[in-house]
Enzyme design. Structure first.
Site, mmCIF file in Angstrom:
data_model
loop_
_atom_site.group_PDB
_atom_site.id
_atom_site.type_symbol
_atom_site.label_atom_id
_atom_site.label_comp_id
_atom_site.label_asym_id
_atom_site.label_seq_id
_atom_site.Cartn_x
_atom_site.Cartn_y
_atom_site.Cartn_z
ATOM 1 N N SER A 33 27.520 -84.273 -11.799
ATOM 2 C CA SER A 33 28.965 -82.958 -11.600
ATOM 3 C C SER A 33 29.092 -82.350 -10.010
ATOM 4 O O SER A 33 29.644 -81.593 -9.862
ATOM 5 C CB SER A 33 27.956 -81.484 -12.445
ATOM 6 O OG SER A 33 26.777 -81.272 -11.377
ATOM 7 N N GLU A 80 19.925 -83.497 -11.571
ATOM 8 C CA GLU A 80 21.220 -83.550 -11.068
ATOM 9 C C GLU A 80 19.916 -82.946 -8.855
ATOM 10 O O GLU A 80 20.551 -81.962 -8.717
ATOM 11 C CB GLU A 80 22.149 -82.529 -10.766
ATOM 12 C CG GLU A 80 23.265 -81.802 -10.104
ATOM 13 C CD GLU A 80 24.091 -83.581 -10.155
ATOM 14 O OE1 GLU A 80 25.374 -83.466 -9.260
ATOM 15 O OE2 GLU A 80 23.666 -84.632 -11.653
ATOM 16 N N HIS A 96 31.607 -88.033 -14.142
ATOM 17 C CA HIS A 96 30.884 -86.252 -14.440
ATOM 18 C C HIS A 96 31.574 -86.190 -16.577
ATOM 19 O O HIS A 96 33.468 -86.060 -16.747
ATOM 20 C CB HIS A 96 32.193 -84.833 -13.404
ATOM 21 C CG HIS A 96 31.503 -83.555 -13.961
ATOM 22 N ND1 HIS A 96 31.713 -83.030 -13.457
ATOM 23 C CD2 HIS A 96 30.218 -83.662 -15.102
ATOM 24 C CE1 HIS A 96 31.548 -81.349 -13.369
ATOM 25 N NE2 HIS A 96 30.603 -82.213 -13.980
ATOM 26 N N ASP A 108 14.186 -92.842 -21.051
ATOM 27 C CA ASP A 108 13.334 -92.134 -21.007
ATOM 28 C C ASP A 108 11.806 -92.645 -20.239
ATOM 29 O O ASP A 108 11.401 -92.854 -21.309
ATOM 30 C CB ASP A 108 13.656 -90.422 -21.417
ATOM 31 C CG ASP A 108 12.934 -89.499 -20.779
ATOM 32 O OD1 ASP A 108 14.581 -88.602 -20.308
ATOM 33 O OD2 ASP A 108 12.354 -89.434 -20.880
ATOM 34 N N ASN A 134 29.403 -81.218 -20.718
ATOM 35 C CA ASN A 134 28.751 -81.045 -22.618
ATOM 36 C C ASN A 134 29.537 -80.551 -23.472
ATOM 37 O O ASN A 134 29.797 -79.494 -23.033
ATOM 38 C CB ASN A 134 28.373 -80.739 -22.038
ATOM 39 C CG ASN A 134 26.832 -80.330 -22.588
ATOM 40 O OD1 ASN A 134 26.592 -81.168 -23.887
ATOM 41 N ND2 ASN A 134 25.583 -79.231 -23.042
#
Length: 293
Positions: free
Chosen positions: A125, A98, A146, A39, A149
């Site tokens: 997703s 997303e 996908h 990241d 969670n």
């Protein structure tokens, strides 16, 4: 995955240390697979390390960790080139926001840096995989997943090959999922695939009922749980998904399908505007004692 990478214990590289990235990293670590988590924001990585440690404990307590497997080693990096230089990665999972342009930019950088045949997995997703394939050097290496969670607890994964995805890449990715004790279900590429195409408009409808004053948040969820068997209720599910991610996915669905049920309702848009993104922000449709990273 390349045979050499697997034999040498190559890491799973996860790009994006948000809620989904930390969940996918936890899943791999709990099954003994080393992970390099990338990241750009060191503070995000620091929070992710804390969350992963907590997730590993939760997985062990809930029986989601193989008792005879030591957790894999976690490495973090703020540099994607450094993480991929000389890569023997078993696969690279892109788990950034997303947004089609953001995902395409990350996948383009990854595809330029890893050997041919390394599975490039976009965890999305809603975004069609062939749309993202236009950005990568080798569309045959790209496929979608996908994960739900929390990824380290939910055992079924939607797998989405694009029209140009190579069969051996699909086989490698599904084999890896099997090693992670996940059940892959392969579906055809389309906006939202199966789960989001069904779930997201339903959550939007539930939020619209609250917006119109038909019922409270709690009553909508209670009715869906008690009468229709929904495990958590759609609005608590929205908090778990992340309302900002939900709105982004609904925008993708609405733009690409024209389905008006997928146009985000005003209440969802307002929550995103106000920073009430769900569990990860500490407040969404419900309030939470602790925000997730």
């Amino acid at each position: 995955m390349t045979a050499a990478a697997r034999e040498e214990g190559g890491p799973l590289v996860v790009v994006g240390a948000g809620v989904m990235g930390t969940g996918i990293a936890t899943l791999a670590l709990v099954h003994g697979v080393p992970v390099t988590l990338v990241d750009l924001d060191r503070a995000v990585l620091d929070r992710a390390e804390v969350a992963i440690a907590r997730n590993l404990r939760t997985a062990a307590l809930l029986g989601a960790a193989p008792p005879d497997t030591a957790p894999g080693a976690l490495t973090t990096s703020t540099s994607l080139p450094d993480a991929l230089t000389g890569s023997t990665a078993v696969a690279v999972v892109e788990a950034v926001t997303e947004d089609p342009a953001t995902k395409a930019a990350v996948l383009a950088r990854v595809s330029a840096a890893v050997p041919e045949g390394t599975p490039l997995i976009s965890n999305t997703s809603s975004i069609p995989i062939d749309e993202l394939a236009a950005a990568v050097a080798r569309p045959a290496d790209l496929l979608g997943t996908h994960f739900m969670n929390p990824a380290y607890l939910i055992t079924t994964v939607e797998v989405v090959p694009g029209p140009r995805t190579a069969p051996d890449v699909v086989a490698s990715a599904t084999k890896l999922l099997g090693e992670l004790r996940r059940t892959p279900i392969v579906v055809r590429d389309s906006p939202g695939f199966v789960t989001s195409r069904l779930l997201h408009p339903m959550i939007n409808d539930a939020a619209r009922l609250v917006e119109e004053g038909v019922a409270s948040v709690e009553d909508v969820d209670a009715l869906m749980q008690g009468c229709l068997g929904h495990p958590t209720g759609p609005l608590r599910t929205a908090d778990l998904i992340g309302i900002d991610n939900l709105v982004d996915a609904l925008d993708v669905l609405h733009l690409r399908t024209g389905d008006e049920r997928s146009r985000p309702c005003g209440l969802l848009v307002a929550k995103v505007r106000d920073g009430h993104h769900g569990r990860k922000s500490g407040r969404g449709f419900y309030d939470y004692e602790e925000a997730l990273p």
